[in-house]
Design a protein around this motif. Structure first.
Motif, mmCIF file in Angstrom:
data_model
loop_
_atom_site.group_PDB
_atom_site.id
_atom_site.type_symbol
_atom_site.label_atom_id
_atom_site.label_comp_id
_atom_site.label_asym_id
_atom_site.label_seq_id
_atom_site.Cartn_x
_atom_site.Cartn_y
_atom_site.Cartn_z
ATOM 1 N N GLN A 63 0.819 -1.215 0.000
ATOM 2 C CA GLN A 63 0.000 0.000 0.000
ATOM 3 C C GLN A 63 0.851 1.262 0.000
ATOM 4 O O GLN A 63 0.327 2.354 -0.182
ATOM 5 C CB GLN A 63 -1.013 0.011 1.155
ATOM 6 N N ILE B 63 4.151 8.599 14.092
ATOM 7 C CA ILE B 63 3.228 8.166 15.161
ATOM 8 C C ILE B 63 3.613 8.868 16.451
ATOM 9 O O ILE B 63 2.792 9.449 17.140
ATOM 10 C CB ILE B 63 3.249 6.638 15.378
ATOM 11 N N ARG C 166 0.580 13.992 12.569
ATOM 12 C CA ARG C 166 0.639 12.813 13.425
ATOM 13 C C ARG C 166 -0.354 11.775 12.938
ATOM 14 O O ARG C 166 -1.573 11.949 13.060
ATOM 15 C CB ARG C 166 0.343 13.160 14.885
ATOM 16 N N LYS D 9 -0.151 7.410 11.165
ATOM 17 C CA LYS D 9 0.556 6.435 10.338
ATOM 18 C C LYS D 9 -0.144 6.408 8.990
ATOM 19 O O LYS D 9 -1.364 6.252 8.925
ATOM 20 C CB LYS D 9 0.515 5.065 11.008
ATOM 21 N N VAL D 10 0.629 6.567 7.941
ATOM 22 C CA VAL D 10 0.028 6.656 6.611
ATOM 23 C C VAL D 10 -0.687 5.356 6.258
ATOM 24 O O VAL D 10 -0.158 4.263 6.473
ATOM 25 C CB VAL D 10 1.114 6.996 5.568
ATOM 26 N N ALA D 11 -1.923 5.488 5.767
ATOM 27 C CA ALA D 11 -2.701 4.304 5.395
ATOM 28 C C ALA D 11 -2.287 3.810 4.025
ATOM 29 O O ALA D 11 -2.065 2.626 3.831
ATOM 30 C CB ALA D 11 -4.185 4.629 5.409
ATOM 31 N N GLU D 12 -2.191 4.716 3.072
ATOM 32 C CA GLU D 12 -1.733 4.297 1.758
ATOM 33 C C GLU D 12 -1.187 5.457 0.937
ATOM 34 O O GLU D 12 -1.521 6.617 1.183
ATOM 35 C CB GLU D 12 -2.847 3.581 0.993
ATOM 36 N N GLN E 240 -2.781 9.115 1.857
ATOM 37 C CA GLN E 240 -4.047 9.057 2.592
ATOM 38 C C GLN E 240 -3.740 8.690 4.032
ATOM 39 O O GLN E 240 -3.083 7.684 4.307
ATOM 40 C CB GLN E 240 -5.001 8.061 1.951
ATOM 41 N N VAL E 241 -4.211 9.530 4.947
ATOM 42 C CA VAL E 241 -3.798 9.390 6.343
ATOM 43 C C VAL E 241 -4.863 9.979 7.237
ATOM 44 O O VAL E 241 -5.614 10.865 6.824
ATOM 45 C CB VAL E 241 -2.453 10.140 6.548
ATOM 46 N N GLU E 242 -4.946 9.453 8.449
ATOM 47 C CA GLU E 242 -5.771 10.146 9.428
ATOM 48 C C GLU E 242 -4.856 11.115 10.166
ATOM 49 O O GLU E 242 -3.859 10.713 10.761
ATOM 50 C CB GLU E 242 -6.411 9.184 10.442
ATOM 51 N N ASP E 243 -5.180 12.397 10.104
ATOM 52 C CA ASP E 243 -4.456 13.361 10.923
ATOM 53 C C ASP E 243 -5.042 13.201 12.320
ATOM 54 O O ASP E 243 -6.124 13.693 12.629
ATOM 55 C CB ASP E 243 -4.691 14.770 10.368
ATOM 56 N N GLU F 215 -3.457 -6.296 -0.385
ATOM 57 C CA GLU F 215 -3.422 -4.907 -0.847
ATOM 58 C C GLU F 215 -3.437 -4.804 -2.364
ATOM 59 O O GLU F 215 -4.176 -4.015 -2.927
ATOM 60 C CB GLU F 215 -2.159 -4.213 -0.316
ATOM 61 N N CYS G 275 -2.404 5.334 16.227
ATOM 62 C CA CYS G 275 -1.615 5.743 15.065
ATOM 63 C C CYS G 275 -2.495 6.235 13.930
ATOM 64 O O CYS G 275 -2.039 6.935 13.036
ATOM 65 C CB CYS G 275 -0.736 4.591 14.574
ATOM 66 N N GLY G 276 -3.773 5.810 13.924
ATOM 67 C CA GLY G 276 -4.687 6.309 12.904
ATOM 68 C C GLY G 276 -4.669 5.541 11.596
ATOM 69 O O GLY G 276 -5.276 5.981 10.626
ATOM 70 N N THR G 277 -3.992 4.392 11.562
ATOM 71 C CA THR G 277 -4.005 3.600 10.332
ATOM 72 C C THR G 277 -5.447 3.260 9.927
ATOM 73 O O THR G 277 -5.799 3.296 8.751
ATOM 74 C CB THR G 277 -3.200 2.302 10.522
ATOM 75 N N GLY H 124 -8.334 4.917 10.655
ATOM 76 C CA GLY H 124 -9.067 6.083 10.168
ATOM 77 C C GLY H 124 -8.573 6.523 8.809
ATOM 78 O O GLY H 124 -9.339 7.027 7.991
ATOM 79 N N GLY H 125 -7.291 6.330 8.564
ATOM 80 C CA GLY H 125 -6.731 6.703 7.271
ATOM 81 C C GLY H 125 -7.133 5.725 6.187
ATOM 82 O O GLY H 125 -7.317 6.110 5.034
ATOM 83 N N SER H 126 -7.279 4.452 6.557
ATOM 84 C CA SER H 126 -7.568 3.423 5.560
ATOM 85 C C SER H 126 -9.039 3.348 5.211
ATOM 86 O O SER H 126 -9.408 2.825 4.168
ATOM 87 C CB SER H 126 -7.143 2.052 6.104
ATOM 88 N N ARG I 206 -4.318 -3.868 7.962
ATOM 89 C CA ARG I 206 -3.191 -2.936 8.104
ATOM 90 C C ARG I 206 -2.835 -2.614 9.546
ATOM 91 O O ARG I 206 -1.730 -2.162 9.818
ATOM 92 C CB ARG I 206 -3.533 -1.620 7.403
#
Lengths: 165, 674, 296, 191
Positions: free
Chosen positions: B345, B431, B456, B458-461, B478-481, C167, D33-35, D37-39, D83
């Protein structure tokens, strides 16, 4: 904790390099586990003579745990493989003697695996608890010859325990 | 004659006494266990007063055996053996039992913990009565040392020892020493040039009269033990004769075959089929890469051979096996980077402008493939925005659970370099920001001021699937801030993946050769995580640098120097004590079946064909005891772990069961408390 | 090769084309599919959001109904595949739950031993058990020049360690290459079609569908291949509504991968269920495939 | 995996989740970490991302969590699960939250529970799902206006033989129903 749950007595043979240190680490990390396993240190799981196991069961242990380094990680290169061979032989002997083979267990725990060792111990204690007391001493008292008979069987099998490569 | 046993139960402050009724255990041992003549408890047995108590009892009470119930024998066995020795008792007549790590610290119930401690004490008492006095052996320490790995940690260790006047063999797998540090451009947090501080050390090691370099060489086999290891190394064929080569570089210049350099240039640049990894390589002797050389492919060319002014090229060269005798070994084998393709990803390998940290190091380096310019994969376009993704393959149970430690700082360094060299916006996706060494937090603050963006999360993709026009042609992060609690999509031109530091692929294999163990993750296990971070469980083998766990350059250097200091102490002392825990064969009982011969992993059992018996070579035996357990005739005894001793220990440890069955081992006429 | 076959409710009616083409292709490849007698609905995602034990028990009934001589079950639908696998795996991991589920089954005089049956997805079976050589042997109408976007969706590749990468899966891409099609890069190939979102919140659902159509259009795919009835339904049946919602004009045919395999194998298009899709696929196929081997 | 120290500590709601969801105890390992929410394909529209929900569970904000739209926006795509660096079974936790919210009728502004209920009612009755029945019943009761909009689509589905008018019933519906009855009895969930 005053109840009637059966508290099995278990002897654990732990190798000096991995499992004994895993137990040390479990302590340092304050990981709580069942107090039922009493630990005897041997240099290597390969040192565990089948007669040690039988002697422990005969003297009143309800189960015996053997713990060594992971296969491939033995401090003595590969002696834990020998422990593994003996272990299957031992299980066979227990069955032959009419005992539950699950009263013995071989586990691997590296020096870094305090948590895993604790989990192995808890699981084994629970499993032996389900099996109930072994009560071999009682039988043994009735028939004093029994231990000798068992030792004889052990000796008899011992040659077949090691296969020349 | 009955033995006179003294039992000493330690409180360890409240560490043991908080969970185990130590007074009761001591009282009980004195009252119930046969041959126990003294049983005491004490606040700290390991203190000088505690030791003095034991020594005094040995003298006054005429103790012949001592049992100490305290912490792990791995911590204090030596202490109490020394105390016994001081009082004139053979140290092997002292037995420790572990009621701290194995009892008080792991129990929740005081009564049950006390019961377990009693059983362990009974076991030790029964066992110690069967122990025999033993005399340790002493071995001379060979003053030569082997250092495996020529990165910064190994280099530091090598130079410390060499400067102290001792011979060092430095074995390095690649064609040059220098390690990963040679690939870097700048070092954090001071931003000094990596090559400028490293190359003087490299050339010093290359020229030092006490250092013998073996580059392009690997350790094949290790035998012997502390003080006298014998190591076989294989020097791979370079196809260049070292004594003839002057390092002029004509061969490299004239070689017609150019291939992508996946090693030093991390795939970003090229090298010839005959090459030195980089200009400052030590030694400057090139190697021929068999995989890409035209001669090895289709028996043509030999341009290098024709043009070499000193006739150093030798296509017939073979691998060479060299045997070294050394007293100690320092392992400094370093690390490799996580394979970023394992996280599809993030697009590495599919999306051209996703780079690994090592690729980016090479890109920043003025001597690197882009001459230090920060550009996209096309080699010319400067990025307008750069994303740096932390924790790629670290802090992730799907890959490596541990934190790689250095990536936050490396990411800040990258951020600084991008801001300095380009006009790009820089984003860091982290993180937790870990900047906990001297000057590190200050460097973080500097980057905040320089305008690096910190998100802040972890990048999702990382994707090229645009959803909106402004995303077209970009890489979208794409990330959750997590500080805003909102999902974001941030389009950028370039992505840098901060891949995890991982153990070398063959770390376990080398560990097996050396007889040292690895953690689950594959890092070499130190003797003690706090108090002995450079030694290993195997005497005479030390670790330094990242092979023991992720660390930065200063820590690697410190550990390299520390390992060298430990080795110097061994050399200066001159000899080393060997535990007399070895096997021996009683010839009269041996049937000559030879089962034990093949079982021994150290070939320490030889067969005497004349007498038709097997015999243990004491110097080679490591005391595992497998042969003892296997001997069908019971002819082999393992000193300090004899059948008799273990049987007695089993009997003692099941004291309560045995006692329920007739009271074996109980003092006559004594009350028994349950 | 014999497998138990669990078609699932969608294949009975709304995705009959899938069922038809699965049976036709399986027949040709020598795969014997034995439909589980009297199977029931797997409950999709809906039962798990209400009552976990009942959800498991309802699913387990199907596993328990599988003939004893069969040890593998194949499900073409993603939700069915996941649900069957999930229950088998939950039962393996948690003996107490397995016991409870078996108590429920016992009320219907049934029993299932976890691990007895291996749950497979159809794609895995065709890719692994039949394999490249056998597939290539059967091609009579190579799909040369046809640009396909291989869409995997979610539940076939996640969360269980499956036969493909979670993925960026590739098995369908490979399969399509074997039959001569041109596989376009389709980065969102394992992204979500929205599942039942259309029933819950249309704007969100339409956005998810739009992303997929947009990406396929960007890479100039002639059609999108699905392997899940829900994905096909969302992309196909809602395509026009998505167009009117966003003011777009996508006209991308959405068909099942088995339909296209059937075309490559020269099977009768009618028997493969063509004509049931809402955005018609036949014009594209006729235009792209130079020498149609099959009759319409 | 969870140490024994947790047994009696932490927020009551956390313990409720651990009881409700197999593997739910892994929530405590959340690194924030937000993986997830980001995904999440619907992450941008969630009131709270899954990560935030976990923080709220730890802070015992039971009502706020159960009234959130988060779990109803979960499409069970399992991206977050595959993930998550801490292997938290996020999708299953979302199912668990839906179950609690339905049991206690805590949900707000969503028809998802009604859809689920309609779906499973039909399953219980026929043993198969029934799309037309599902669509008509669900829309009739919950979204009559939306039903009108659905018209042309339903029609084109119908003309292509993709929508049946009568439900299929399995042969041994009694067997399925007794299994369901037993499950409800053991699970203690009444519909």
């Amino acid at each position: 904790m005053a109840n009637d749950t059966f508290e099995p007595k278990i002897v654990g043979f732990l190798c000096n390099w991995c499992s004994y240190r895993a137990a040390d680490l479990a302590g340092t990390a304050r990981i709580k586990y069942s107090p039922n396993v009493r630990i005897i240190r041997v240099m290597c799981s390969g040192r565990v003579d089948p007669t040690f196991v039988l002697k422990a069961l005969a003297l009143g242990a309800d189960g015996v745990m053997i713990a060594g380094c992971h296969p491939g990680e033995c401090h003595y290169i590969e002696q834990n493989y020998k422990a593994m061979r003996r272990y299957y032989m031992l299980k066979h002997m227990l069955r032959a003697l009419g005992l539950e083979e699950d009263r013995i267990r071989l586990v691997w725990a590296s020096a870094a695996e305090g948590q895993q060792l604790a989990e192995h111990i808890d699981k084994f204690v629970e499993d032996v608890r389900k099996l109930g007391p072994l009560n071999w001493p009682a039988n043994w008292q009735e028939n004093g010859e029994r231990l000798h008979a068992v030792e004889a069987i052990a000796k008899e099998h011992e040659e077949s325990l090691e296969v020349l490569p | 004659m009955a033995e006179r046993v003294g039992v000493y139960v330690c409180h360890c402050g409240s560490n043991i006494a908080g969970m185990v009724d130590v007074e009761e255990v001591a009282r009980w041992a004195g009252a119930n266990l046969k041959d126990v003549v003294v049983a005491r408890d004490y606040k700290f047995m390991c203190s000088s007063l505690g030791q003095a108590m034991i020594e005094e009892d040995i003298k006054k009470e005429g103790l012949t055996r001592v049992v100490v119930a305290a912490c792990s024998p791995h911590l204090h066995e030596k202490t109490f053996r020394r105390a016994c020795e001081n009082a004139g008792l053979n140290p092997y007549l002292c037995q420790m039992t572990n009621i701290r790590e194995h009892v008080s610290w792991v129990s929740k119930d005081r009564a049950k913990a006390t019961e377990k401690a009693r059983a362990l004490v009974a076991a030790a008492v029964e066992r110690v009565k069967h122990q025999a006095p033993l005399e340790p052996f002493f071995v001379k320490v060979n003053p030569a040392t082997l250092v495996i790995g020529g990165g910064i940690a190994g280099l530091q260790a090598t130079l410390e020892l060499a400067d102290a006047g001792y011979p060092v063999y430095l074995v390095e797998r690649t064609p040059s020493i220098g390690g990963h540090m040679a690939q870097f451009d700048k070092t954090f947090p001071t931003l000094d040039c990596s090559a400028c501080i490293l190359t003087p050390k490299m050339s010093e090691a290359g020229q030092h009269p006490n250092v013998t370099l073996f580059t392009y060489a690997e350790v094949e086999e290790v035998s012997g033990s502390v003080g006298h290891f014998r190591v076989k190394i294989r020097k791979k064929a370079r196809y260049v004769e070292e004594d003839k080569c002057t390092g002029c570089g004509i061969c490299v210049e004239k070689c017609p075959r150019k291939v992508v350099d996946h090693d030093f240039e991390a795939g970003l640049g090229y090298r010839k089929a005959i090459y030195t990894p980089f200009p400052q390589a030590v030694p400057r002797i090139p190697v021929i890469d068999v995989e890409s050389c035209i001669w090895f492919e289709r028996q043509k060319c030999r341009a290098c051979e024709k043009l070499c002014p000193t006739g150093a090229i030798n296509f017939d060269q073979k691998d060479e096996e060299i045997t070294l005798d050394v007293g100690n070994i320092i392992v400094a084998t370093g690390w490799k980077m996580f394979d970023c393709k394992k996280i599809p990803q993030y697009g590495y390998g599919r999306l051209a402008n996703v780079f690994t940290a090592l690729e980016f190091e090479r890109m920043c380096n003025a001597a690197g493939p882009t001459g230090g310019k920060i550009v996209l994969r096309d080699g010319k376009t400067e990025p307008q925005s750069v994303a740096i993704i932390h924790c790629v393959g670290s802090r992730d149970s799907n890959h490596n659970e541990y934190c790689s430690g250095i990536c936050c700082m490396a990411a800040l360094k990258f951020g600084h370099l991008v801001l300095e060299k380009t006009k790009a916006e820089v984003y860091s996706f982290y993180i937790d920001m870990r900047t906990n060494q001297k000057g590190y937090e200050e460097f973080y603050h500097r980057l905040l001021e320089e305008g690096m963006h910190f998100v802040r999360g972890k990048v999702a993709e990382v994707t090229d699937a645009a959803r909106r026009p402004e995303e077209a042609g970009k890489l979208i992060i794409q990330v959750e801030d997590t500080l805003m609690g909102k999902q974001r999509r941030i389009p950028v031109d370039m992505v840098i993946l901060m891949g995890a530091l991982e153990p070398q692929a063959d770390a376990k294999e080398l560990g097996l050769k050396l007889g040292i163990s690895c953690s689950m993750a594959g890092w070499y296990t130190e003797r003690h995580p706090k108090l002995d971070p450079v030694a290993t469980m195997t005497d005479g083998i030390f670790v330094a640098g990242v092979c023991q766990g992720p660390k930065d350059i200063p820590a690697s250097v410190a550990q390299g120097a520390a390992a060298a200091a430990r080795v110097m102490a061994m050399i200066t002392k001159g000899d080393v004590m060997i535990e007399p825990v070895v096997a021996s064969i009683i010839e009269e009982k041996c049937s000559g079946c030879r089962i034990c011969n093949n079982l021994c992993p150290y070939n320490a059992i030889e067969y005497d064909a004349e007498k038709q018996v097997s015999r243990v070579i004491t110097a080679m035996c490591k005391g595992c005891g497998t042969c003892v357990a296997a001997c069908p005739a019971g002819a082999i005894t393992g000193a300090h772990f004899s059948n008799e001793q273990v049987f007695a220990e089993i009997e003692g440890i099941l004291w309560d069961a045995v006692h329920g069955n007739g009271g074996a081992g109980v003092k006559e006429g004594q009350p028994v408390s349950a | 090769m014999k497998y138990a076959y669990y078609p699932g409710c969608s294949l009975e009616c709304s995705s009959a084309a899938y069922d038809m083409s699965v049976r036709a292709v399986a027949d040709l490849l020598g795969i014997e599919l034995r439909e589980i007698d009297d199977w029931n609905c797997c409950g999709a995602t809906e039962y798990f959001s209400q009552d976990e034990l009942t959800a498991c028990a309802v699913i387990a009934r199907n596993l328990a109904l599988i003939e004893p001589q069969l040890d593998q079950v194949v499900a073409p639908c993603a939700a069915c595949y996941l649900n069957l696998r999930k229950v088998d795996s939950l039962m393996k991991e948690d003996p107490a739950l397995a016991d409870k589920i078996n108590q429920c089954l016992a009320a219907g005089r049934l029993h299932y031993d976890p691990g007895r049956v291996r749950v497979r997805h159809l794609l895995d079976l065709i890719h692994t058990d039949i394999g490249e050589t056998a597939i290539k042997d059967k091609v009579v109408q190579p799909l040369t020049g046809l640009r396909v976007a291989c869409y995997y969706g979610c539940q076939i590749v996640r969360p269980y360690d499956g036969f493909d990468n979670p993925e960026q899966p590739v098995k369908l891409d490979e399969l399509m290459t074997w039959v001569g099609a041109e596989v376009v890069d389709f980065p969102v190939k394992a992204h979500c079609c929205g599942g039942h979102m259309t029933q819950i919140s249309e704007p969100q659902a339409f956005e998810l569908i739009r992303r997929l159509l947009h990406n396929a259009a960007e890479y100039r795919a002639d059609l999108i291949l699905c392997m899940c009835p829900m994905c096909q339904l969302n992309l196909d049946a809602y395509q026009n509504r998505v167009n009117s919602f966003f003011g777009t004009n996508y006209q991308i045919p959405i068909i099942f991968f088995t339909q296209l395999l059937g075309v490559a194998f020269g099977l009768d298009w009618k028997k493969l269920g063509f004509g049931k899709e809402i955005v018609p696929a036949e014009p594209v196929l006729r235009k792209k495939l130079t020498a149609p081997a099959a009759t319409a | 995996m969870v140490g024994t120290t947790l047994e009696l500590r932490g927020s009551p709601f956390l313990h409720e989740i651990i009881q409700e969801v197999p593997g739910g105890e892994r929530i405590v390992r959340c690194l924030q970490c937000g993986t997830c929410g980001g995904s999440c394909p619907n992450g941008a529209d969630m009131q709270y991302t899954p990560r935030t929900i976990f923080a709220m569970i730890a802070a015992n904000q039971r009502e706020k969590v159960l009234k959130a739209n988060t779990m109803w926006f979960c499409v069970s795509c399992y991206f977050c699960v595959s993930r998550c660096p801490q292997k938290i079974p996020i999708t299953d936790i979302m199912y668990g939250l839906k179950r609690i919210a339905i049991r206690e009728r805590m949900y707000q502004d969503t028809d998802a529970p009604a859809l689920a209920k309609t779906f499973t009612d039909l399953l219980d009755k026929y043993g198969r799902s029934f799309e037309l029945g599902l669509a008509s019943r669900y829309y009739l009761f919950n979204r009559p206006i939306a039903m009108l909009k659905m018209g042309p689509m339903g029609l084109s589905m119908f003309t292509r033989g993709r929508m049946s008018l009568v439900p299929t019933k399995i042969k041994n519906i009694e067997q399925l129903q007794s299994i369901i009855r037993k499950a409800r009895e053991l699970g203690g969930t009444q519909q």
